[in-house]
Design an enzyme around this catalytic site. Structure first.
Site, mmCIF file in Angstrom:
data_model
loop_
_atom_site.group_PDB
_atom_site.id
_atom_site.type_symbol
_atom_site.label_atom_id
_atom_site.label_comp_id
_atom_site.label_asym_id
_atom_site.label_seq_id
_atom_site.Cartn_x
_atom_site.Cartn_y
_atom_site.Cartn_z
ATOM 1 N N LYS A 51 0.804 -1.199 0.000
ATOM 2 C CA LYS A 51 0.000 0.000 0.000
ATOM 3 C C LYS A 51 0.846 1.260 0.000
ATOM 4 O O LYS A 51 0.357 2.344 -0.309
ATOM 5 C CB LYS A 51 -0.874 0.020 1.259
ATOM 6 N N GLU A 107 7.624 2.651 -6.180
ATOM 7 C CA GLU A 107 7.748 2.150 -4.810
ATOM 8 C C GLU A 107 7.931 3.312 -3.839
ATOM 9 O O GLU A 107 8.452 4.369 -4.212
ATOM 10 C CB GLU A 107 8.943 1.174 -4.768
ATOM 11 N N ASP A 108 7.502 3.115 -2.610
ATOM 12 C CA ASP A 108 7.663 4.175 -1.607
ATOM 13 C C ASP A 108 9.088 4.245 -1.070
ATOM 14 O O ASP A 108 9.667 5.320 -0.959
ATOM 15 C CB ASP A 108 6.649 3.998 -0.458
ATOM 16 N N ASP A 111 14.489 -0.415 1.284
ATOM 17 C CA ASP A 111 15.144 -0.546 2.578
ATOM 18 C C ASP A 111 16.199 -1.662 2.465
ATOM 19 O O ASP A 111 17.297 -1.413 1.979
ATOM 20 C CB ASP A 111 14.043 -0.846 3.608
ATOM 21 N N LYS A 139 16.893 4.004 1.498
ATOM 22 C CA LYS A 139 17.727 3.872 2.713
ATOM 23 C C LYS A 139 18.897 2.978 2.347
ATOM 24 O O LYS A 139 18.937 1.803 2.704
ATOM 25 C CB LYS A 139 16.911 3.182 3.814
ATOM 26 N N PHE A 160 13.374 4.957 10.921
ATOM 27 C CA PHE A 160 12.075 4.447 10.500
ATOM 28 C C PHE A 160 11.207 5.671 10.248
ATOM 29 O O PHE A 160 11.055 6.529 11.131
ATOM 30 C CB PHE A 160 11.456 3.518 11.543
ATOM 31 N N VAL A 161 10.651 5.789 9.061
ATOM 32 C CA VAL A 161 9.898 6.995 8.696
ATOM 33 C C VAL A 161 8.430 6.687 8.415
ATOM 34 O O VAL A 161 8.071 5.562 8.057
ATOM 35 C CB VAL A 161 10.533 7.724 7.483
ATOM 36 N N ASP A 167 3.713 3.761 6.503
ATOM 37 C CA ASP A 167 2.977 3.538 7.751
ATOM 38 C C ASP A 167 3.841 2.998 8.878
ATOM 39 O O ASP A 167 4.961 2.524 8.657
ATOM 40 C CB ASP A 167 1.874 2.510 7.501
ATOM 41 N N ARG A 173 -0.161 6.957 7.222
ATOM 42 C CA ARG A 173 0.019 7.023 5.764
ATOM 43 C C ARG A 173 -0.480 8.359 5.219
ATOM 44 O O ARG A 173 -0.044 8.824 4.177
ATOM 45 C CB ARG A 173 -0.776 5.901 5.079
HETATM 46 P P1 IMP Z 1 12.606 -3.947 1.888
HETATM 47 O O1 IMP Z 1 12.128 -5.229 1.294
HETATM 48 O O2 IMP Z 1 13.358 -4.175 3.177
HETATM 49 O O3 IMP Z 1 13.395 -3.081 0.936
HETATM 50 O O4 IMP Z 1 11.355 -3.186 2.409
HETATM 51 C C1 IMP Z 1 10.550 -2.516 1.632
HETATM 52 C C2 IMP Z 1 9.230 -2.240 2.302
HETATM 53 O O5 IMP Z 1 9.319 -2.121 3.721
HETATM 54 C C3 IMP Z 1 8.733 -0.901 1.818
HETATM 55 O O6 IMP Z 1 7.999 -1.058 0.646
HETATM 56 C C4 IMP Z 1 7.932 -0.404 2.990
HETATM 57 O O7 IMP Z 1 6.606 -0.866 2.879
HETATM 58 C C5 IMP Z 1 8.578 -1.022 4.202
HETATM 59 N N1 IMP Z 1 9.497 -0.066 4.886
HETATM 60 C C6 IMP Z 1 10.849 -0.048 4.871
HETATM 61 N N2 IMP Z 1 11.336 0.962 5.594
HETATM 62 C C7 IMP Z 1 10.261 1.633 6.073
HETATM 63 C C8 IMP Z 1 10.126 2.818 6.882
HETATM 64 O O8 IMP Z 1 11.084 3.483 7.312
HETATM 65 N N3 IMP Z 1 8.851 3.198 7.148
HETATM 66 C C9 IMP Z 1 7.747 2.515 6.692
HETATM 67 N N4 IMP Z 1 7.847 1.424 5.916
HETATM 68 C C10 IMP Z 1 9.088 0.979 5.622
HETATM 69 MG MG MG Z 2 5.958 -0.647 0.283
#
Ligand code: IMP
Ligand code: MG
Length: 185
Positions: A51, A107-108, A111, A139, A160-161, A167, A173
């Site tokens: 989302k 993508e938002d 991470d 990040k 963490f944002v 969210d 959100r």
């Molecule tokens: P990844 O697979 O670790 O790269 O994580 C990606 C997903 O984790 C993103 O699409 C977000 O939904 C969530 N996420 C990662 N960091 C944050 C954050 O700082 N705040 C909120 N959601 C996060």
């Molecule tokens: Mg996401």
């Protein structure tokens, strides 16, 4: 009227604003221009990863002045709170064949990189005309798998944002800016 306890708890956890509404707006304008120029009228399909990217998708799509369609995919990589599960679960898949489109994954945040690495391969295997990834936030220092988005609007440190689609336990959100989430208060 006195504030409800939920409202007080909610507000206490909104930390420092890291990126303002105005800053987001300016970067999205530039990204929209970049994407419009890159495809030069060819059929674009913007794929929002739900989302988290619903707000970014709404604004980015309106900054693109080229023919583009939108589609949605829902992936979960966080089961609760601020900790990544490391597993990607497709909750809702795309509603169409991507092979006639130049696909841009929206993508938002990237991470650890696990979600996008997985989705990039999944969508890539369906043979789109081309495949690019645009992320609002990156990040970089948290990466555990090798993944680099094609366009990244803001690089942020390991906080963490919340806000602008992102969210914590499904809340925040709807904040119009990106803020730090206060884990310890
Ligand atoms: P990844 O697979 O670790 O790269 O994580 C990606 C997903 O984790 C993103 O699409 C977000 O939904 C969530 N996420 C990662 N960091 C944050 C954050 O700082 N705040 C909120 N959601 C996060
Ligand atoms: Mg996401």
């Amino acid at each position: 009227m006195e504030k409800h306890a939920n409202q007080i708890e909610y507000e206490k956890r909104i930390g420092r604003v890291l990126i303002t509404e105005q800053e987001i707006k300016e970067e999205i304008k530039k990204a929209g221009e970049k994407i419009s120029a890159l495809y030069d009228g060819r059929p674009i399909l913007l794929v929002a990863i739900l989302k988290g990217s619903f707000v970014f998708m709404a604004d980015l799509s309106r900054a693109i002045n080229a023919p583009c369609e939108v589609a949605f995919m829902c992936a979960q990589s966080y089961f609760s709170g601020t900790e990544s599960s490391g597993k990607v679960n497709i909750v809702m898949d795309l509603d169409r064949d991507v092979s006639k489109y130049h696909v841009v994954i929206v993508e938002d945040i990237v991470d650890t990189g696990r979600t996008l690495k997985y989705l990039h391969k999944l969508i890539g295997d369906r043979n789109p005309l081309s495949l690019h990834v645009v992320t609002l936030l990156d990040k970089k220092e948290r990466r555990v798998v090798d993944f680099t988005p094609d366009i990244s609007l803001f690089e942020i440190p390991d906080y963490f944002v919340i806000g602008y689609g992102l969210d914590c336990d499904e809340k925040y959100r709807n904040l119009p800016y990106i803020a730090e989430y206060k884990v310890n208060i």
